[in-house]
Motif scaffolding. Sequence first.
Motif, PDB file in Angstrom:
ATOM      1  N   GLY A 279       1.516  -0.857   0.062  1.00 32.16           N
ATOM      2  CA  GLY A 279       0.687   0.481   0.594  1.00 32.16           C
ATOM      3  C   GLY A 279       0.713   1.033  -0.215  1.00 32.16           C
ATOM      4  O   GLY A 279       1.511   1.237   1.145  1.00 32.16           O
ATOM      5  N   LYS A 280      -0.028   2.294  -0.576  1.00 31.11           N
ATOM      6  CA  LYS A 280       0.811   3.679  -0.907  1.00 31.11           C
ATOM      7  C   LYS A 280       1.587   4.511   0.568  1.00 31.11           C
ATOM      8  O   LYS A 280       2.940   4.603   0.910  1.00 31.11           O
ATOM      9  N   GLN A 281       0.283   4.021   1.492  1.00 29.04           N
ATOM     10  CA  GLN A 281       0.561   5.462   2.720  1.00 29.04           C
ATOM     11  C   GLN A 281       1.924   4.582   3.966  1.00 29.04           C
ATOM     12  O   GLN A 281       2.698   5.253   3.966  1.00 29.04           O
ATOM     13  N   LYS A 282       1.569   2.697   3.900  1.00 26.09           N
ATOM     14  CA  LYS A 282       3.046   2.679   4.869  1.00 26.09           C
ATOM     15  C   LYS A 282       3.692   2.743   3.743  1.00 26.09           C
ATOM     16  O   LYS A 282       5.400   2.998   5.065  1.00 26.09           O
ATOM     17  N   ILE A 283       4.121   2.600   2.430  1.00 26.40           N
ATOM     18  CA  ILE A 283       5.601   2.876   2.074  1.00 26.40           C
ATOM     19  C   ILE A 283       5.585   4.017   1.856  1.00 26.40           C
ATOM     20  O   ILE A 283       7.385   4.250   2.802  1.00 26.40           O
ATOM     21  N   LEU A 284       5.173   5.384   2.267  1.00 33.50           N
ATOM     22  CA  LEU A 284       5.630   6.564   1.614  1.00 33.50           C
ATOM     23  C   LEU A 284       6.029   6.564   3.465  1.00 33.50           C
ATOM     24  O   LEU A 284       7.398   7.544   3.729  1.00 33.50           O
ATOM     25  N   MET A 285       5.648   6.516   4.310  1.00 34.06           N
ATOM     26  CA  MET A 285       6.042   6.464   5.440  1.00 34.06           C
ATOM     27  C   MET A 285       6.771   5.971   5.861  1.00 34.06           C
ATOM     28  O   MET A 285       7.916   6.714   6.692  1.00 34.06           O
ATOM     29  N   ILE A 286       7.277   5.034   5.482  1.00 30.18           N
ATOM     30  CA  ILE A 286       8.521   4.404   5.776  1.00 30.18           C
ATOM     31  C   ILE A 286       9.803   5.003   5.230  1.00 30.18           C
ATOM     32  O   ILE A 286      10.769   5.467   5.357  1.00 30.18           O
ATOM     33  N   ASN A 287       9.649   5.403   3.787  1.00 31.04           N
ATOM     34  CA  ASN A 287      10.285   6.238   2.495  1.00 31.04           C
ATOM     35  C   ASN A 287      10.444   7.255   3.730  1.00 31.04           C
ATOM     36  O   ASN A 287      12.120   8.052   3.755  1.00 31.04           O
ATOM     37  N   LEU A 288       9.568   8.006   3.769  1.00 26.55           N
ATOM     38  CA  LEU A 288       9.892   9.279   4.750  1.00 26.55           C
ATOM     39  C   LEU A 288      11.210   9.046   6.050  1.00 26.55           C
ATOM     40  O   LEU A 288      12.016  10.109   6.423  1.00 26.55           O
ATOM     41  N   SER A 289      10.665   8.656   6.592  1.00 26.55           N
ATOM     42  CA  SER A 289      11.547   7.937   7.685  1.00 26.55           C
ATOM     43  C   SER A 289      12.436   7.804   8.134  1.00 26.55           C
ATOM     44  O   SER A 289      13.825   7.863   8.509  1.00 26.55           O
ATOM     45  N   ILE A 290      12.952   6.571   6.858  1.00 25.00           N
ATOM     46  CA  ILE A 290      14.396   6.854   6.076  1.00 25.00           C
ATOM     47  C   ILE A 290      14.946   7.960   5.846  1.00 25.00           C
ATOM     48  O   ILE A 290      15.920   8.172   6.528  1.00 25.00           O
TER      49      ILE A 290
END
Length: 298
Positions: A279-290
């Motif tokens: 899903g978009k939201q989960k991966i987006l949040m992970i990428n922002l954290s990285i």
Amino acid sequence: MSYIKKGTPVFRKTSFAFFAAGFNTFAILYCAQPLMLAFTKEFHISPTTSSLSLSVTTIALAISMLIFGSLSEVWGRKPVMVYSMLAASVLCLLTACSPTFHVLLFFRTMLGITLAGLPSVAMAYLGEEIEAKSLGSAMGLYISGNAIGAVGGRVISGTLSEYFGWHGAIAGIGIISIAATFIFWISLPPSQHFQSRKLEVGKLGKSLLDHLKDPRLVCLYGLGFLLLGSNVALFNYIGYVLTATPYSLSQTIVSWIFLILIIGMFSSMWTGRLVDRYGKQKILMINLSITLAGVVLT
């Protein structure tokens, strides 16, 4: 009139033309980034002021893209792109002769305006001329040209500046740009499916306003603005840190740090597959954290 198909000679020529165009656009745009330290020293300006050499070009490019897309509906796709690349190449060579920083900023602003004629029209040309099944491959080569140009322009100008100064570095990019323009002109077939339309400024304005009324789109625009802005800002100033003590690296070595951006060419494809799975939201949040962790560590 048939569409251009993958595997044919005309497809290869078209793809090569857009690869050269993408390389050219982003090489000219970002060639100033590794030269900011040289601007600071020669013109006796602050790093913040020096960063305008990239900022004014990017802002002019962003605004002008809204205009050139509409102009191509009237003047045709290929002519707008060819003249855009040619004008940008000439302006790049003129930038190398700038006697003052204010003159340099003027030429860099004009560069942003003329460069907009290619990215704003490229996708429209490909969508009209390439068959649907082959469109992804053609767009992929164009985007890879963008990415390689963004890295190559920085590395080439940074390396040249150590041996020939910033004047020679920008002139070198200008010469490469002239060659890329010639390749694009002779390789790209004329439009076969283009139909000229009247320029309707009212419809363009209404379309832009409609997009801004969608809160989800506004969020995406904001993310793009903040993420790319922070990325560019980080690379604007890291050269100042790495050339000073305790690192004391040469300009050539510092320019090669931009090769890190190539990782994004591969990680974007990997992220796309993860989005499909999680899903978009989960991966987006992970990428922002990285991204945040990387900035803090840097």
